[in-house]
Design an enzyme around this catalytic site. Structure first.
Site, PDB file in Angstrom:
ATOM      1  N   ARG A 119      21.360   0.414 -15.522  1.00 47.38           N
ATOM      2  CA  ARG A 119      22.791   0.207 -15.761  1.00 47.38           C
ATOM      3  C   ARG A 119      23.265  -1.190 -15.345  1.00 47.38           C
ATOM      4  O   ARG A 119      22.765  -1.756 -14.386  1.00 47.38           O
ATOM      5  CB  ARG A 119      23.574   1.269 -14.970  1.00 47.38           C
ATOM      6  CG  ARG A 119      25.041   1.342 -15.320  1.00 47.38           C
ATOM      7  CD  ARG A 119      25.735   2.447 -14.553  1.00 47.38           C
ATOM      8  NE  ARG A 119      25.892   2.101 -13.139  1.00 47.38           N
ATOM      9  CZ  ARG A 119      26.295   2.955 -12.213  1.00 47.38           C
ATOM     10  NH1 ARG A 119      26.544   4.218 -12.535  1.00 47.38           N
ATOM     11  NH2 ARG A 119      26.431   2.567 -10.964  1.00 47.38           N
ATOM     12  N   ASP A 120      24.256  -1.688 -16.077  1.00 42.99           N
ATOM     13  CA  ASP A 120      24.954  -2.938 -15.750  1.00 42.99           C
ATOM     14  C   ASP A 120      23.975  -4.119 -15.748  1.00 42.99           C
ATOM     15  O   ASP A 120      23.912  -4.888 -14.791  1.00 42.99           O
ATOM     16  CB  ASP A 120      25.653  -2.792 -14.392  1.00 42.99           C
ATOM     17  CG  ASP A 120      26.844  -3.737 -14.244  1.00 42.99           C
ATOM     18  OD1 ASP A 120      27.328  -4.257 -15.268  1.00 42.99           O
ATOM     19  OD2 ASP A 120      27.288  -3.954 -13.105  1.00 42.99           O
TER      20      ASP A 120
END
Ligand code: BGC
Length: 659
Positions: A119-120
């Protein structure tokens, strides 16, 4: 959450046409069945869940109880968030509380699905618990258990709005695959397909539940608003919507500006404004060729583009307005000086960030529009998805067991990188980890709220509403627009603006006592009212209502309307040349057209080609030549002229009519 942009367009593309009314069907009569039948816009006629955990934080802040009853989203940001703990509510606890708050009425609960593998990928602040290859765990330990709970018949009457995996797909557009802003982590996620397949899986699994409304992330205008990013983003969203067994039927709409700070509306400039002979798209560093100035225009264009790419024609857009208010003492009250594109845009823009790629705990930001259903064409709701007061990321390294890293974009001393044009980060100091309560930020948001919050510290605690505007009338109509004017309201602390409603839809705001509603259909009756707003956020009663019918566009068999755009091609002080493009925006070919304008200064046309002109004082009328009156639907023609001039060369506003 991460950041952003870059990758500049330099290609021309027509701005998407904005239109389309959101259809708001009437809820089914049987009380137990409101959620069973999917409605076009889940927010219409429904209450929205107030997260008691967020409300408690907000209410504990000085002045916070003025907003603590606002609905915010529940973030499922790790596997453990599903079950919750002794100190935090899990998913079932929230849904049970929502059923209680609903009290048998139509009711929305807003969830953020946020735990993708890797994620991210373009930032560190919201890195998550799952590694880049852990798609199987994402499916079996995160999405499947969420789906099981959401499908529980106990929750069948809730309208469950899910926003799916913020930032992930936009990051693959701008921050992967050989771009100047690519990161190794985003390259990995693009190559292994786990973002696309994870989003597809979540859509398919959650979309199979009849009362779930999935919205996927469309970034924001300061990220994907360049031509070179916009189309690839829509294509990638479509690819994800049809991956892992999903179809576009699982996508109810899109969300933009999630946890970001881009202004909802920039009242004092558009990217097409011409200053010193050039459109500010080309001359303002802030705009830098972006096609959009704000989120409302971007969201409406995104929707049109998505429909053209194969998404359902009923899709709606949510705009996260939790922190894009930009009020307070530094808010401009009018356009900037017309000395240069930079002076004009920087002087007039309400978004006060150093650069639109800045995304972490922005200094000077305020709470934005309060959550509202169906506020504008194509927009399902303004929502508070990022809970105001929850940090975007730590401003220095903080050890944690959430997988979160330290991103220098959250450090106020950081001087930037390619993704924010090497500007300072603009972040507030002393911030805790992403998602943790950040009291100083909440105070700042309250103080700079726009519309202001009564008792919020930046406004006053005044509760007296302005008088209603009076004498609302229609002053002009064309085939595609209605111009209105009214008599000003009065107020004890000062009127700050007016909101214009077409029927029940807010179509725009004005600081003066006039407004032109455009993009309308010819020969159609519209009804308007106007409300005034004061410095403390109080709103007046509605003005008188006025009806106006747009002009017929003639042509016999259909509607012909047109727009005209103006561009100075050269300017040598004592004179200049300009080109005007006339575009048929109607539904039938034109046979003739006319463009009129009034000069602000002493300009005088000396010769004109591809048309005929008259100039009387400052008023100019140009009609087609014999050979270019006919324009096909969607087509364009152009005329040009030379003019003398002895003062400033402000661009005029053109009016185009066609038959
Ligand atoms: C954080 C999440 C948090 C969310 C809402 C994100 O930036 O990574 O942990 O739940 O913001 O505040």
């Amino acid at each position: 959450m991460s950041g952003q942009l870059l990758r500049r367009l330099r290609t021309a593309a027509a701005a998407a046409v904005l239109s389309a009314a959101t259809v708001l069907p009437i809820a089914m009569a049987a009380p137990a069945a409101h959620a069973a039948t999917k409605v076009d816009n889940p927010y219409v006629g429904a209450g929205v869940y107030v997260n008691p955990e967020w409300a408690a934080h907000a209410a504990a802040e000085p002045g916070g109880s003025a907003v603590s009853n606002q609905p915010t989203a529940v973030w499922l940001d790790r596997i453990a968030a599903i079950s919750g703990s002794s100190s935090s509510m899990g998913l079932r606890a929230h849904l049970n509380a929502a059923v209680t708050q609903a009290a048998g009425k139509p009711f929305v609960v807003q969830l953020v699905i946020y735990d993708l593998p890797g994620r991210d990928c373009a930032a560190l602040a919201s890195n998550g618990e799952l590694g880049p290859t852990e798609l199987p765990r994402y499916k079996s330990e995160f999405i499947d258990p969420i789906a099981t709970i959401l499908a529980d018949p106990a929750y069948a009457n809730l309208r469950i709005v899910t926003t799916i995996e913020i930032d992930s797909l936009p990051n693959l557009v701008t921050n992967a695959g050989g771009t100047a802003t690519a990161t190794a982590a985003c390259d990995t996620m693009k190559a292994n397909g786990n973002y696309v397949n994870g989003v597809g899986y979540a859509l398919a699994k959650l979309g199979a539940i009849p009362n779930v409304y999935n919205y996927i992330d469309g970034g924001h205008h300061g990220w994907l608003g360049w031509d070179s990013n916009f189309d690839p983003a829509v294509q990638l969203l479509h690819q994800a919507a049809t991956a892992s067994g999903s179809t576009v039927a699982n996508v109810h709409g899109f969300i933009v500006n999630t946890a970001n700070y881009s202004a909802l509306k920039e009242p004092y400039f558009t990217v097409d404004d011409v200053v010193a002979g050039q459109p500010v798209r080309a001359t303002s560093k802030w705009v830098d060729w972006n096609r959009y100035a704000d989120e409302l225009g971007y969201a409406q264009a995104f929707r049109q583009k998505a429909i053209a790419a194969g998404f359902d024609s009923g899709v709606g857009v949510l705009i996260d307005t939790s922190r894009n208010g930009w009020g307070g003492a530094n808010r401009p009250t009018g356009p900037g000086p017309t000395t240069s594109g930079d002076a004009y845009v920087n002087g007039g823009r309400i978004d006060r960030r150093l650069q639109a790629g800045n995304w972490c705990n922005q200094s000077g930001a305020g709470l934005g529009e309060r959550p509202t259903a169906a506020p504008a064409a194509g927009i399902d709701a303004y929502v508070w998805v990022k809970p105001p007061g929850e940090s975007d990321g730590a401003s220095s390294q903080i050890a944690n067991d959430e997988g979160k890293g330290f991103d220098r974009m959250c450090d106020p001393t950081y001087t930037g990188n390619a993704r924010n044009g090497n500007n300072m980060s603009g972040a507030l100091p002393n911030a805790p980890l992403a998602g943790h309560w950040f009291s100083a930020q909440f105070q700042e948001l309250l103080k700079n709220a726009y519309p202001p919050v009564s008792g919020g510290g930046g406004g006053t605690s005044d509760t007296t509403a302005p008088t209603a505007p009076t004498a609302l009338k229609s002053t002009a109509t064309t085939a595609s627009s209605v111009s209105l004017s009214w008599t000003a309201s009065t107020d004890n602390v000062g009127v700050t603006g007016y909101d214009v409603y077409r029927g029940t839809t807010l179509v725009g705001s004005a600081t003066a006592t006039s407004y032109t509603d455009s993009g309308l259909t010819a020969s159609t009756a519209y009804s308007y009212t106007v409300k005034a707003r004061d410095a403390a956020g109080n709103v007046s009663a509605a003005s008188n209502s006025v009806s106006a019918t747009t002009a017929s566009s003639g042509g016999g068999t259909g509607n012909a309307g047109c727009t005209a755009t103006y561009k100075v091609s050269s300017d040598w002080g004592a004179g200049f040349n300009a080109d005007v493009t006339v575009t048929n925006t109607g539904t039938a070919a034109t046979t003739s057209w006319k463009v009129t304008w009034t000069w602000a200064g002493s300009q005088q046309i000396t010769n004109l080609w591809n048309g005929s002109y008259t100039q009387s004082g400052k008023a100019v009328t140009v009609t087609n030549a014999s050979y270019n009156g006919a324009i096909a639907v969607g087509g364009s023609t152009a005329f040009g002229f030379g003019a003398s001039n002895s003062g400033t060369n402000t661009a005029p506003t053109l009016t185009c009519t066609a038959s």
